[in-house]
Design a protein around this motif. Structure first.
Motif, PDB file in Angstrom:
ATOM      1  N   ASN A 127       0.826  -1.227   0.000  1.00  0.00           N
ATOM      2  CA  ASN A 127       0.000   0.000   0.000  1.00  0.00           C
ATOM      3  C   ASN A 127       0.855   1.271   0.000  1.00  0.00           C
ATOM      4  N   GLU A 128       2.016   1.162   0.619  1.00  0.00           N
ATOM      5  CA  GLU A 128       2.953   2.292   0.597  1.00  0.00           C
ATOM      6  C   GLU A 128       3.401   2.544  -0.850  1.00  0.00           C
ATOM      7  N   ALA A 129       3.664   1.456  -1.569  1.00  0.00           N
ATOM      8  CA  ALA A 129       4.103   1.575  -2.963  1.00  0.00           C
ATOM      9  C   ALA A 129       2.999   2.192  -3.831  1.00  0.00           C
ATOM     10  N   VAL A 130       1.736   1.902  -3.484  1.00  0.00           N
ATOM     11  CA  VAL A 130       0.617   2.482  -4.240  1.00  0.00           C
ATOM     12  C   VAL A 130       0.625   4.004  -4.070  1.00  0.00           C
ATOM     13  N   LEU A 131       0.789   4.448  -2.833  1.00  0.00           N
ATOM     14  CA  LEU A 131       0.792   5.890  -2.584  1.00  0.00           C
ATOM     15  C   LEU A 131       1.919   6.591  -3.337  1.00  0.00           C
ATOM     16  N   ARG A 132       3.094   5.956  -3.291  1.00  0.00           N
ATOM     17  CA  ARG A 132       4.239   6.556  -3.986  1.00  0.00           C
ATOM     18  C   ARG A 132       3.965   6.638  -5.482  1.00  0.00           C
ATOM     19  N   MET A 133       3.336   5.565  -6.010  1.00  0.00           N
ATOM     20  CA  MET A 133       3.016   5.537  -7.444  1.00  0.00           C
ATOM     21  C   MET A 133       2.023   6.653  -7.794  1.00  0.00           C
ATOM     22  N   LEU A 134       0.979   6.797  -6.969  1.00  0.00           N
ATOM     23  CA  LEU A 134      -0.042   7.821  -7.259  1.00  0.00           C
ATOM     24  C   LEU A 134       0.574   9.218  -7.225  1.00  0.00           C
ATOM     25  N   ARG A 135       1.472   9.432  -6.269  1.00  0.00           N
ATOM     26  CA  ARG A 135       2.140  10.743  -6.174  1.00  0.00           C
ATOM     27  C   ARG A 135       3.001  10.990  -7.409  1.00  0.00           C
TER      28      ARG A 135
END
Ligand code: CMC
Length: 443
Positions: free
Chosen positions: A286-294
């Protein structure tokens, strides 16, 4: 039992039998192995030998891709149909109607509680939320910027030193006590690790509040006399705990079972689960998802990003699953929780990018063909961020919910007469019988 026959038997005379006929072409011998629950016992293969001294045939299965390590009546998953059930109850119904503590009871005891039983369970857990002051001091000894998951891992293990009787794992009453303590104290340890990381004073549990409400209080409370959680945030967090409560034999649960199979106390076994969850492949997507969205930054950049994914330069984080090949039932529920949380906290602009990304990906041939759908982590990071959690806290929140599952699996393993200390085999690939070379003669 495997039966050995001198030569290969024809296929026709065993058709319909619940057995597997294996011919060892090295010897020409044929063996009949029983099939139970669409499974053969790996140890049956040990009878397949070239000669009497032979160890017998083994299976090679790195990462347990096709090996059942236990019998379990806790969680059922049908990845193709997108089904997740705890003790037979669909996750959708539990998330809709149940509380996390009721689900924890269900996982641990195997059935839904009556109201008096739930009240007693809730009371017992609520009364054990405090930790020994020495645990607090122990946690205060960490560096100011210690990763909260590292703190949770260490403090969960440290609990075993406060309850040395926990190693009497066959004693039902003592065992029950540790089950209550673990579920009760996990949010306290988690919140202390958060406050430490923020340089804020630790907040003691408030036993007037619900399980999720008390956790929010220990996270957010400042100078107010009484912290009152927003019921929508409280419910959303409770639902997240329900969704993460168990997921059958995943990496951390297997770690709990494997370490627990040595008959160590449950705090040490659960600490092993926390350690496994610390890894980015398990608790960190989920951390990787946030980084991707940013990184995508705006809706206009989505088509370019999707092209990057299709050409193999990018990965759409939060999409795809090893087991779910239709949809992840948890993702649907979490999407609803996102809306509830954003009603309180205000919309995060990343949500717009996430929903657009999901829409485009679900229509795209690349993702459709490969059966790639949003998984639980596509939206959970957005909720955690909206709750004010730094990314380091994401696996910590996961661990709170998963504790009831780890314990239920540990209890099941302890009482399973077929379980022994976990001890996989290996295929040895190194040298043999090499004479020791004195240092002066080595090149
Ligand atoms: N983005 C782009 N392509 C993907 C993705 C993705 N997220 N996931 C799989 N693929 C492709 C993959 O490249 C392969 O394509 P091809 O056949 O052309 O080589 C095909 O789909 C099959 O993928 P796979 O890697 O064999 O599938 P897997 O079952 O081994 O991997 C996964 C599952 C979850 C590791 C993977 O889908 C992934 O890396 N997803 C992103 C990370 C993520 O969201 N992880 C959280 C999982 S849910 C956590 C939990 O349940 O606790």
């Amino acid at each position: 039992m495997t039966t050995e026959t001198p030569q290969a038997s024809g296929v026709s005379d065993v058709a319909g039998a619940e057995t597997l006929t294996i011919t060892d072409n090295r010897t020409g011998k044929t063996y009949e192995v029983p099939i139970e629950d669409e499974t053969i016992r790996a140890t049956e293969l040990r009878k397949i030998k070239v000669n009497e001294d032979d160890f017998g045939l083994m299976t090679y299965d790195p990462a347990f891709m096709n090996t059942a390590s236990c019998r379990s009546a806790i969680t059922y998953i049908d990845g193709d149909k997108g089904i997740l059930e705890y003790r037979g109850y669909p996750i959708e119904q539990l998330a809709e109607n149940s509380s996390y503590l009721e689900v924890a009871y269900l996982l641990v005891h195997g059935e839904l509680p009556s109201q008096p039983k739930l009240d007693k369970w809730t009371e017992e857990i609520t009364m054990h939320t405090f930790v020994h002051e020495n645990i607090k001091e122990f946690m205060q000894g960490f560096r100011y910027d210690a990763h909260p998951m590292g703190m949770l891992l260490a403090s969960t293990g440290a609990l075993s030193t406060f309850y040395p009787e926990a190693n009497q794992i066959k004693d039902q009453e003592l065992r029950y006590m540790q089950v209550i303590r673990l579920i009760a104290k996990m949010p306290t340890l988690a919140a202390f690790s958060y406050r430490h990381n923020k340089g804020m004073p630790y907040v003691y549990p408030d036993n007037d509040l619900s399980y999720a409400g008390n956790f929010l209080g220990m996270i957010y409370k400042m100078s107010e006399l009484k912290y009152e959680p927003d019921p929508r945030l409280e419910r959303a967090l409770d639902v997240l705990f329900i969704l993460h409560a168990d997921h059958e034999q995943n990496c951390s649960t297997s770690a709990v079972r494997s370490v627990g199979s040595s008959q160590v106390d449950p705090y040490s076994a659960v600490a092993a689960g926390v350690a496994a969850l610390y890894g980015p492949l398990h608790g960190g997507a989920n951390e990787a998802v946030l980084r991707m969205l940013r990184r995508i930054g705006s809706v206009e950049n989505i088509p370019g990003f999707i092209e990057g994914v299709k050409s193999g330069n990018e990965r759409l984080m939060g999409f795809g699953h090893r087991v779910y090949k239709n949809f992840d039932p948890r993702a649907k529920i979490i999407k609803k929780a996102v809306e509830d949380v954003f009603e309180v906290t205000g919309k995060n602009p990343l949500l717009h990018i996430a929903t657009e990304l999901e829409k485009i990906a679900l229509e795209d041939e690349y993702f459709v063909q490969r059966k790639l759908y949003p998984n639980v982590d596509f939206y959970s990071g957005l909720i955690y961020e909206a709750l004010g959690m730094p990314v380091e806290m994401f696996p910590v929140l996961f661990a709170i919910g998963r504790t009831s599952g780890w314990i239920a699996q540990w209890l099941e393993m302890i009482d399973d007469s077929e379980q022994k200390i976990a001890r996989p085999r290996q295929i040895y690939t190194g040298g043999r019988g090499i004479d020791y070379v004195p240092m002066s003669e080595r090149k």
